[in-house]
Design a protein around this motif. Structure first.
Motif, short mmCIF file in Angstrom:
data_model
loop_
_atom_site.label_atom_id
_atom_site.label_comp_id
_atom_site.label_asym_id
_atom_site.label_seq_id
_atom_site.Cartn_x
_atom_site.Cartn_y
_atom_site.Cartn_z
N PRO A 132 0.82 -1.22 0.00
CA PRO A 132 0.00 0.00 0.00
C PRO A 132 0.85 1.27 0.00
O PRO A 132 1.77 1.40 0.80
N PRO A 133 0.54 2.21 -0.89
CA PRO A 133 1.25 3.49 -0.89
C PRO A 133 1.05 4.22 0.43
O PRO A 133 0.00 4.13 1.06
N GLY A 134 2.08 4.94 0.86
CA GLY A 134 2.01 5.71 2.09
C GLY A 134 2.42 4.96 3.34
O GLY A 134 2.51 5.56 4.41
N GLU A 135 2.67 3.67 3.24
CA GLU A 135 3.06 2.88 4.42
C GLU A 135 4.53 3.12 4.76
O GLU A 135 5.36 3.30 3.88
N ASP A 136 4.82 3.11 6.06
CA ASP A 136 6.20 3.14 6.52
C ASP A 136 6.75 1.73 6.44
O ASP A 136 6.11 0.79 6.91
N VAL A 137 7.93 1.58 5.85
CA VAL A 137 8.53 0.27 5.68
C VAL A 137 10.00 0.31 6.07
O VAL A 137 10.61 1.37 6.15
N ALA A 138 10.54 -0.86 6.30
CA ALA A 138 11.98 -1.06 6.43
C ALA A 138 12.38 -1.93 5.25
O ALA A 138 11.61 -2.80 4.84
N TYR A 139 13.56 -1.67 4.69
CA TYR A 139 14.00 -2.48 3.55
C TYR A 139 15.48 -2.76 3.64
O TYR A 139 16.23 -2.04 4.31
#
Length: 114
Positions: free
Chosen positions: A80-87
């Motif tokens: 989903p666009p706008g989500e905070d993620v770690a990569y």
């Protein structure tokens, strides 16, 4: 005598099944993120193999995996666009893993910044 063994066998099957279920639930709750993970915000959708992370168009590595809040792998289209993620990145600089962050994990990243 055989009735006792049948009852004991059923009880054993139920116990093993419940232990496996509980172990799966406990594992999903104890997710640890890689130490070298970077934080980003998901941008607009991009065609495979690309993803937008914090405004940068990045290539998803072959075999790259995206994990949702419950640590289940999801498809690229479900990110989903706008989500905070770690990569994390692989050796060639492509995105190897993306983890959608829970509020607790977001707080952990905020603590690291300070």
């Amino acid at each position: 005598m055989t009735c006792q063994f049948a009852s004991a066998r059923r009880l054993l099957v139920v116990l093993v099944a419940s232990l496996m279920l509980c172990a799966g639930i406990a594992q999903a709750q104890l997710r640890t993120l890689p130490v070298n993970a970077k934080r980003a915000t998901v941008g607009q959708h991009a065609p495979l193999p690309f993803v937008y992370l914090s405004g940068n168009r990045m290539k998803l590595a072959p075999g790259g995996v995206i994990y949702d809040l419950n640590n289940r792998s999801i498809l690229h289209e479900a990110l989903p666009p706008g989500e905070d993620v770690a990569y994390t990145l692989d050796i060639s600089g492509d995105v190897a893993r993306i983890y959608i962050l829970t509020p607790q994990e977001q707080a952990q990243f905020d603590k690291k910044k300070k």
